[in-house]
Design a protein around this motif. Structure first.
Motif, PDB file in Angstrom:
ATOM      1  N   VAL A   9       0.853  -1.190   0.000  1.00  0.00           N
ATOM      2  CA  VAL A   9       0.000   0.000   0.000  1.00  0.00           C
ATOM      3  C   VAL A   9       0.890   1.242   0.000  1.00  0.00           C
ATOM      4  O   VAL A   9       1.782   1.382   0.851  1.00  0.00           O
ATOM      5  CB  VAL A   9      -0.931   0.021   1.223  1.00  0.00           C
ATOM      6  N   THR A  10       0.657   2.142  -0.950  1.00  0.00           N
ATOM      7  CA  THR A  10       1.484   3.338  -1.057  1.00  0.00           C
ATOM      8  C   THR A  10       0.657   4.487  -1.621  1.00  0.00           C
ATOM      9  O   THR A  10      -0.353   4.267  -2.306  1.00  0.00           O
ATOM     10  CB  THR A  10       2.709   3.076  -1.958  1.00  0.00           C
ATOM     11  N   ARG A  11       1.063   5.698  -1.355  1.00  0.00           N
ATOM     12  CA  ARG A  11       0.377   6.889  -1.864  1.00  0.00           C
ATOM     13  C   ARG A  11       0.798   7.207  -3.301  1.00  0.00           C
ATOM     14  O   ARG A  11       0.003   7.739  -4.078  1.00  0.00           O
ATOM     15  CB  ARG A  11       0.685   8.090  -0.957  1.00  0.00           C
ATOM     16  N   GLN A  46      -5.807  10.609 -11.825  1.00  0.00           N
ATOM     17  CA  GLN A  46      -6.610  11.161 -12.915  1.00  0.00           C
ATOM     18  C   GLN A  46      -7.753  10.195 -13.201  1.00  0.00           C
ATOM     19  O   GLN A  46      -7.558   8.971 -13.188  1.00  0.00           O
ATOM     20  CB  GLN A  46      -5.758  11.349 -14.185  1.00  0.00           C
ATOM     21  N   ALA A  47      -8.928  10.737 -13.490  1.00  0.00           N
ATOM     22  CA  ALA A  47     -10.094   9.882 -13.757  1.00  0.00           C
ATOM     23  C   ALA A  47      -9.892   9.018 -14.992  1.00  0.00           C
ATOM     24  O   ALA A  47     -10.488   7.943 -15.115  1.00  0.00           O
ATOM     25  CB  ALA A  47     -11.338  10.751 -13.919  1.00  0.00           C
ATOM     26  N   ARG A  68      -7.200  14.921  -2.407  1.00  0.00           N
ATOM     27  CA  ARG A  68      -6.753  16.234  -2.896  1.00  0.00           C
ATOM     28  C   ARG A  68      -6.559  17.246  -1.772  1.00  0.00           C
ATOM     29  O   ARG A  68      -6.040  18.329  -2.002  1.00  0.00           O
ATOM     30  CB  ARG A  68      -7.786  16.784  -3.888  1.00  0.00           C
ATOM     31  N   GLY A  69      -6.991  16.909  -0.570  1.00  0.00           N
ATOM     32  CA  GLY A  69      -6.878  17.826   0.554  1.00  0.00           C
ATOM     33  C   GLY A  69      -7.381  17.157   1.814  1.00  0.00           C
ATOM     34  O   GLY A  69      -7.672  15.957   1.847  1.00  0.00           O
ATOM     35  N   GLU A  70      -7.501  17.947   2.882  1.00  0.00           N
ATOM     36  CA  GLU A  70      -7.904  17.394   4.170  1.00  0.00           C
ATOM     37  C   GLU A  70      -9.311  16.809   4.122  1.00  0.00           C
ATOM     38  O   GLU A  70      -9.585  15.777   4.736  1.00  0.00           O
ATOM     39  CB  GLU A  70      -7.820  18.483   5.244  1.00  0.00           C
ATOM     40  N   TRP A  71     -10.232  17.470   3.394  1.00  0.00           N
ATOM     41  CA  TRP A  71     -11.599  16.981   3.348  1.00  0.00           C
ATOM     42  C   TRP A  71     -11.688  15.670   2.577  1.00  0.00           C
ATOM     43  O   TRP A  71     -12.355  14.725   3.006  1.00  0.00           O
ATOM     44  CB  TRP A  71     -12.518  18.029   2.707  1.00  0.00           C
ATOM     45  N   SER A  72     -11.026  15.605   1.431  1.00  0.00           N
ATOM     46  CA  SER A  72     -11.084  14.381   0.637  1.00  0.00           C
ATOM     47  C   SER A  72     -10.259  13.264   1.268  1.00  0.00           C
ATOM     48  O   SER A  72     -10.487  12.090   0.971  1.00  0.00           O
ATOM     49  CB  SER A  72     -10.598  14.657  -0.786  1.00  0.00           C
TER      50      SER A  72
END
Length: 401
Positions: A9-11, A46-47, A68-72
């Motif tokens: 598992v990786t980002r 990317q979609a 993409r950010g804290e919320w997502s």
């Protein structure tokens, strides 16, 4: 023999070819050669990207959109946990190459489904996990939750010490250093051929007939030390018309660095060509390698320079000394953030390249035995097999001695 299935598992993974992802790509390929069957789980940025594909015979799964950010991020972690609960039981072990949000989800889900978990204290986008967790309480809490893994890999002595200070149990910490890969043979003919290939691919990488190339592969960010390097080397580039500086990589300071180089009048000699999927031709084409900061470039690119016996100037710090061990004396080093000392170290290498190359050869000979990448792979396999054979064991320090 049973197919030993490992979920990685990786980002960030291919095509994100920065220092950390290059190291992970080599690790995954090494595990496959040793009889493991790794599968990489990474987000889709990317979609239009496919949800799964094969990279060097390795299955790569991208079922989730990248945060993409804290919320997502919260939605990403929630969906990651759901995917793991459904799919993780078919794997023998799960490995996460960072101690961030993914690691917390991996450790908790692995414990629920009864699969052993391993996390590595690593680097993402040029920022080490130890530095990342110290900035916010929420990050600190996420980091600490990773301590519940069956094993926590520390690649450096400073990382191991920081984990102990943060509260990780000594019995779960395993030291596995980033090793040196197979030797990269460099000859005048291979250098000429590599420069011709790179120059045809990107005219910015064309080199004068008698020109010399300084190679830097740090992330273009505050942690990468690239602004200090540019400030240190622009007088050399100005005084030596045939000298070239290649700053490989990307990052938020790319435009700022470009503007600084242009302002100093050395835009014709210093180039920022972006990321490269393969680094062997870069090592063949360069005359020397410089590591301005151990926070970036030290996991994969500096070991590659050592494997190529490339004359090197490196920052003098605990991590570089620990990695090079007794061979550190073969290097030209400089203190961090000292432009004068950095420039002096680089100039000393350029003034006597044959002597610096001989020292690099001796360093490769010493480290290829003491810290080989084959040994790094072997230690990972030993650790994974030990944990998969005894999912209740928490003291795994014997896996690597």
């Amino acid at each position: 023999m049973k197919r030993f299935q490992v979920l990685i598992v990786t980002r960030r993974y291919w095509p994100h070819c920065d220092d950390a992802s290059s190291r992970l790509t080599a690790l995954v390929s090494g595990l496959r050669r040793q009889g493991c069957y790794p599968t990489v789980l990474t987000p889709r940025y990317q979609a239009t990207w496919p949800a799964e594909f094969q990279h060097r015979e390795i299955p790569v799964l991208r079922p989730l959109a990248a945060p993409r950010g804290e919320w997502s991020m919260a939605r990403y972690v929630r969906n990651l946990g759901k995917w793991l609960r459904e799919q993780l039981p078919r794997f023998d072990l799960v490995y996460c190459d960072m101690m961030r949000e993914e690691a917390a989800a991996v450790v908790e889900t692995a414990r629920q489904v009864g699969v052993p978990s391993v996390v590595r204290c690593g680097t993402l986008m040029g920022t080490q996990d130890i530095v990342w967790q110290a900035s916010l309480r929420a990050r600190r809490n996420t980091f600490v939750r990773s301590f519940a893994a069956d094993a926590v890999i520390a690649p450096r002595a400073s990382c191991q010490q920081a984990l102990l200070v943060a509260g990780a149990k000594a019995a779960t910490i395993v030291r596995i250093a980033d090793g040196i890969g197979d030797p990269i043979r460099r000859t005048p003919e291979s250098c000429k051929a590599a420069r011709l290939t790179l120059g045809n691919m990107n005219h910015d990488l064309m080199v004068p007939v008698d020109g010399k190339v300084i190679l830097c592969m740090n992330r273009l960010s505050p942690e990468g030390g690239v602004l200090t390097l540019a400030s240190a080397l622009w007088p050399l580039l100005e005084d030596q018309p045939d000298l070239r500086l290649w700053m490989i990589g990307d990052g938020p300071w790319r435009q700022k660095l470009f503007n600084d180089l242009k302002h100093n009048g050395v835009g014709r000699a210093a180039f920022l060509p972006g990321n490269f999927d393969h680094v062997e031709e870069l090592m063949q084409a360069a005359d020397m390698f410089v590591l301005p900061s151990a926070a970036s470039g030290a996991e994969s690119f500096w070991p590659a320079a050592i494997a190529a016996a490339l004359p090197t100037a490196v920052v003098d710090c605990a991590d570089t000394r620990a990695f090079a061990m007794a061979a550190f004396s073969e290097l030209h080093s400089f203190p961090a953030d000292s432009t004068d000392k950095m420039r002096e170290a680089v100039q000393n290498v350029l003034d006597d390249l044959p002597m610096a190359a001989a020292g690099a050869q001796r360093m490769r000979s010493q480290l290829s035995t003491a810290a080989s990448f084959s040994d790094t792979i072997r230690r990972h396999v030993q650790l994974f097999e030990r944990l998969a054979g005894n999912t209740s064991a928490k003291n795994v320090s014997g896996a690597t001695g």
